[in-house]
Design a protein around this motif. Structure first.
Motif, short mmCIF file in Angstrom:
data_model
loop_
_atom_site.label_atom_id
_atom_site.label_comp_id
_atom_site.label_asym_id
_atom_site.label_seq_id
_atom_site.Cartn_x
_atom_site.Cartn_y
_atom_site.Cartn_z
N ALA A 151 -16.96 -2.50 2.40
CA ALA A 151 -15.60 -2.82 1.97
C ALA A 151 -15.57 -3.73 0.76
O ALA A 151 -14.64 -3.66 -0.05
N GLU A 152 -16.56 -4.60 0.61
CA GLU A 152 -16.54 -5.52 -0.52
C GLU A 152 -16.85 -4.81 -1.83
O GLU A 152 -16.56 -5.33 -2.91
N ARG A 153 -17.41 -3.60 -1.75
CA ARG A 153 -17.84 -2.91 -2.95
C ARG A 153 -17.07 -1.62 -3.23
O ARG A 153 -16.83 -1.28 -4.39
N MET A 154 -16.70 -0.89 -2.19
CA MET A 154 -16.02 0.40 -2.42
C MET A 154 -14.65 0.17 -3.06
O MET A 154 -13.89 -0.69 -2.63
N PRO A 155 -14.31 0.96 -4.08
CA PRO A 155 -13.11 0.66 -4.88
C PRO A 155 -11.80 1.18 -4.31
O PRO A 155 -10.73 0.87 -4.84
N LEU A 156 -11.86 1.98 -3.23
CA LEU A 156 -10.64 2.66 -2.74
C LEU A 156 -10.11 2.01 -1.46
O LEU A 156 -10.88 1.56 -0.61
N VAL A 157 -8.79 1.99 -1.34
CA VAL A 157 -8.12 1.70 -0.07
C VAL A 157 -7.09 2.81 0.16
O VAL A 157 -6.27 3.09 -0.72
N GLU A 158 -7.15 3.42 1.33
CA GLU A 158 -6.19 4.46 1.71
C GLU A 158 -5.12 3.81 2.57
O GLU A 158 -5.41 3.28 3.64
N ILE A 159 -3.89 3.83 2.09
CA ILE A 159 -2.77 3.19 2.79
C ILE A 159 -1.98 4.28 3.50
O ILE A 159 -1.55 5.26 2.89
N ILE A 160 -1.78 4.09 4.82
CA ILE A 160 -1.15 5.11 5.65
C ILE A 160 0.20 4.63 6.13
O ILE A 160 0.30 3.61 6.84
N LYS A 161 1.24 5.34 5.78
CA LYS A 161 2.59 5.01 6.24
C LYS A 161 2.82 5.56 7.64
O LYS A 161 2.62 6.75 7.88
N GLY A 162 3.25 4.70 8.57
CA GLY A 162 3.66 5.17 9.88
C GLY A 162 5.07 5.70 9.84
O GLY A 162 5.78 5.60 8.82
N GLU A 163 5.52 6.24 10.98
CA GLU A 163 6.86 6.83 11.03
C GLU A 163 7.94 5.81 10.71
O GLU A 163 8.98 6.13 10.13
N ARG A 164 7.69 4.53 11.06
CA ARG A 164 8.72 3.51 10.90
C ARG A 164 8.31 2.42 9.89
O ARG A 164 8.96 1.39 9.79
N THR A 165 7.24 2.65 9.15
CA THR A 165 6.83 1.68 8.14
C THR A 165 7.91 1.54 7.07
O THR A 165 8.38 2.54 6.52
N SER A 166 8.30 0.32 6.78
CA SER A 166 9.39 0.08 5.81
C SER A 166 8.86 0.14 4.38
O SER A 166 7.68 -0.08 4.13
N PRO A 167 9.74 0.43 3.42
CA PRO A 167 9.32 0.39 2.01
C PRO A 167 8.78 -0.97 1.60
O PRO A 167 7.88 -1.07 0.77
N GLU A 168 9.32 -2.04 2.18
CA GLU A 168 8.85 -3.38 1.87
C GLU A 168 7.42 -3.58 2.35
O GLU A 168 6.59 -4.19 1.63
N ALA A 169 7.12 -3.10 3.55
CA ALA A 169 5.75 -3.22 4.07
C ALA A 169 4.78 -2.41 3.22
O ALA A 169 3.66 -2.87 2.93
N LEU A 170 5.20 -1.21 2.82
CA LEU A 170 4.35 -0.40 1.96
C LEU A 170 4.08 -1.12 0.63
O LEU A 170 2.94 -1.15 0.15
N ALA A 171 5.11 -1.70 0.05
CA ALA A 171 4.94 -2.41 -1.22
C ALA A 171 3.97 -3.58 -1.05
O ALA A 171 3.11 -3.83 -1.91
N ARG A 172 4.08 -4.32 0.05
CA ARG A 172 3.18 -5.45 0.29
C ARG A 172 1.74 -4.98 0.43
O ARG A 172 0.80 -5.62 -0.05
N ALA A 173 1.55 -3.84 1.10
CA ALA A 173 0.20 -3.31 1.28
C ALA A 173 -0.40 -2.85 -0.05
O ALA A 173 -1.57 -3.11 -0.34
N VAL A 174 0.40 -2.17 -0.86
CA VAL A 174 -0.08 -1.73 -2.17
C VAL A 174 -0.43 -2.94 -3.03
O VAL A 174 -1.48 -2.99 -3.69
#
Length: 736
Positions: free
Chosen positions: A475-498
């Protein structure tokens, strides 16, 4: 001097030639400031080529009044390189135009280089590709030691070669082997100190004022400066190809190159090697023409278009945060709880601390959490030994990580990243235990690679703040993070994760919630197809070589061993249970029986047990297990070598189109970047969906080939309806 003469002198001393500002001082020192008024960065577009030609003509005409030249920039970066938006559109019909434009740039730089006056590059920001080629045409190069400043010739990473004289000049500066090894084939982006150590730049300064002062001092002290290769008695470092010493080395270079690429279709390294070796045997001007021809071949070919699309345009879109809603508020993380201090959790904690975040690293015992912190200590010890960090930076990094076994120590954490074993009940228990300890509005993240996020969110009191954050190991080296939206994930939570992923220096792709999401699902198809071929009797050596020949960095059977064979079987078992629970009929893949036999009949579950598809000695991979040929391979297995590689590529691309069709993927850029940075899809393709675009005949040609694979190998190659739509319309896969 009369007023009119004084006015004419002022006009002659200050002028703008398109994208280049000209200023001559009282001593005759001309400062050329690169400053495209239409762009935020200088690029080698048509306007710059015209400006450069005009400036070169003027310098030649006024050489008697010029004491020297300083080339600098008004932008944050010195020069951004070639205009990729122009290059990506060039096809075979544009070859003559590309070739002539390249020669025009080379001719202008050569006129400045041979002016007979000192020419200095004052590099106050990043100079990559064409930007550094401009600097190489200067007699003296001075670089500002800014934290984000990089210089180099990274064209090979975009399927290109330096087309502005970069091959010719680095070969004459460092020798054939030095230029290929240290600059051209790696495409390294060098810090100023590293560039000076290699001899690519002459001075490194700490302030912008000093940058111009040192440039002016060089001009005044060297009235007749010239390039080393234009000086009498010049000898190429290491000799020319006619030199017996170099002649002994040259035959090994193609073999070394083939080993580096695995035989995959990367034309750029081959063309760079050819341009370097051929250009070293002829005069400078002829070498420039050779370079231009090899450059033109690459620019007008498909591989460069694939790689430019993915590694520049798609990656730029992902890294800009395109996956978040532009209207969502920005809320930077401050204190992160990482639950689970195994290798994955420890790596995530290290990445967070490296980004300046305070981290509470929790495990079931304080000893286990402390071992997770020791992972960072080990990484930092290596960085210190190599000069990549200082003792003060190391100590500050470690001070930001607090190991604990107490849930109460998570108080005040505004982000939680759960990184325990891939078990749904265990993950649910974690969120039940920590829910009351962290900040009441903390972002709740699960690091899962396969488990549905919406189901895991049920264990949290706030499903709108719950999201998947899939890191890749290490994790300290790999450049990618895959962010998965749940059915009820809010746009604000998604923005914070990104925003968090970007803060960690990762490329964030955003996908919908489905078993396996995007990356795990797609790589699963790759592994299943490989296992299917083993079950069909394909020779395992041929299979692994076919994967390498199309560019996979790790062949499938070696990858299965590293993952352990029990993992795909467990994933299939979970998928079967989910399908049956939903009232669907489960159909095992054609490779499932191979895994069952390897584990149950032969007792070979993978690398961790020292026995899998390969044989091992002290965790070192030795050779493919001979029993594969005995128990699986058949002489009548009629699978052509070329089909083996294409079946692997098609299995992943078709899976990606299905996910796009089903809404799990919503961005073509996410699909391409995710496949390249996360699961090792071959770089020359440009990613899983760009591979469809770039296939001979585009989506229509790809669809026709998929139909042929259906006829020969089965319905799993059936083109999805979305693919047939794109094929019929002649429409490539691109984001609007």
């Amino acid at each position: 001097m009369s007023q009119s003469n004084e006015s004419r002198e002022t006009q002659a001393s200050h002028a703008t030639h398109g994208t280049i500002r000209w200023e001559r001082d009282a001593d005759g020192v001309v400062t050329l400031t690169l400053d495209d008024p239409e762009r935020s960065a200088n690029t080698m577009n048509a306007a710059f080529v015209a400006s450069l030609t005009e400036v070169a003509d003027r310098l030649a005409a006024e050489a008697d009044t010029v004491r020297g030249v300083i080339v600098t920039s008004a932008k944050d970066t010195f020069f951004a390189g070639g205009d990729l938006a122009e290059l990506i559109t060039a096809g075979p019909e544009d070859a003559a135009r590309v070739f002539e434009t390249g020669l025009r740039v080379k001719k202008a730089l050569r006129r400045i280089e041979t002016l007979g006056r000192p020419v200095v590059a004052a590099i106050g920001g990043t100079a990559l590709g064409g930007g550094f080629e401009i600097a190489l045409a200067c007699h003296h190069r001075i670089v500002l030691d800014a934290p984000d400043c990089r210089v180099g010739l990274p064209e090979v990473t975009l399927g290109l070669l330096p087309g502005g004289g970069g091959v010719v000049r680095t070969v004459r500066l460092l020798g054939v082997v030095g230029a290929l090894r240290d600059v051209l084939l790696e495409g390294r982006r060098l810090r100023p100190a590293a560039a000076r150590e290699l001899g690519l730049v002459h001075e490194v300064v700490t302030t912008r004022d000093e940058l111009l002062e040192r440039a002016r001092a060089f001009v005044l002290a060297h009235p007749e400066s010239a390039q080393p290769w234009d000086a009498p008695g010049y000898r190429m470092p290491g000799g020319t190809p006619a030199d017996p010493r170099l002649a002994q080395v040259l035959p090994s270079l193609p073999a070394t190159l083939a080993q580096r690429t695995g035989g995959a279709p990367y034309p750029a390294p081959r063309n760079i090697l050819a341009a370097a070796v051929e250009g070293a045997q002829v005069d400078f001007e002829t070498a420039q023409t050779i370079e231009a021809r090899y450059f033109t071949e690459l620019v007008t070919g498909q591989t460069a278009k694939n790689m430019i699309q993915a590694f520049f345009f798609d990656l730029r879109a992902v890294n800009s945060g395109a996956g978040r809603a532009a209207t969502a508020p920005t809320r930077p993380a401050a204190r992160v709880a990482v639950v689970g201090a195994g290798l994955m959790g420890a790596g995530i904690a290290h990445a967070c601390a490296a980004a300046g975040l305070d981290v509470v690293l929790k495990d079931v015992t304080h000893e286990a959490a402390a071992r997770g912190k020791e992972h960072s200590a080990g990484l930092l010890a290596k960085a210190l030994a190599s000069g990549r960090t200082t003792e003060a930076e190391r100590d500050a990094h470690l001070a930001r990580i607090t190991p604990t076994a107490a849930a109460g120590d998570l108080a005040g954490c505004d982000v939680v990243i759960e990184a325990v074993f891939e078990d749904q009940a265990l993950k649910e228990k974690v969120f039940e235990e920590i829910g009351g300890a962290v900040a009441p509005d903390a972002l709740l993240c699960t690091n899962t690679s396969t488990l549905p996020v919406s189901r895991l969110a049920r264990a949290a009191d706030r499903p709108e703040d719950f999201i998947g954050l899939h890191f890749f190991w290490p994790a300290e080296r790999m450049p990618l993070v895959e962010i998965i939206k749940g059915e009820r994930t809010s746009p604000e939570a998604l923005a914070r994760a990104v925003d968090l992923a970007r803060r960690l220096g990762k490329s964030p792709i955003v996908v919908g919630d489905a078993r396996g999401f995007f990356t795990s699902h797609v790589i699963g198809r790759f592994l299943e197809e490989a296992l299917a071929m083993v079950g069909e009797g394909v020779d395992p050596v041929s299979l692994e070589r076919a994967a390498a020949a199309v560019g996979y960095p790790t062949p499938p059977l070696a990858l299965l061993d590293r993952m352990t064979l029990g993992l795909p079987r467990r994933v299939w078992q979970e998928a079967r249970a989910a399908a049956e629970a939903a009232g669907e009929t489960w159909r095992p893949g054609p490779g499932a029986a191979v895994i069952d036999r390897m584990i149950d009949e032969f007792g070979r579950p993978g690398r961790g047990a020292g026995a899998g598809f390969y044989e091992y000695e002290e965790d070192r991979r030795l050779r493919l297990w001979p029993g594969l040929r005995t128990h699986f391979a058949r002489e009548d297995a009629a699978v052509p070598f070329g089909d083996m590689g294409e079946r692997l590529l098609f299995s992943e691309s078709l899976a990606a189109v299905r996910l796009l069709q089903d809404g799990v993927l919503t961005s073509v850029a996410d699909a391409n970047v995710g496949s390249l940075l996360g699961i090792g899809f071959p770089g020359w393709t440009g990613g899983v969906l760009q591979y469809v675009n770039g296939y001979p005949g585009g989506p229509a040609g790809f669809t026709a080939r998929a139909d042929a694979l259906v006829e020969r190998y089965g319905r799993r190659f059936e083109p999805p309806a979305l693919l047939r739509e794109h094929a019929a319309a002649g429409r490539p896969f691109h984001d609007s």
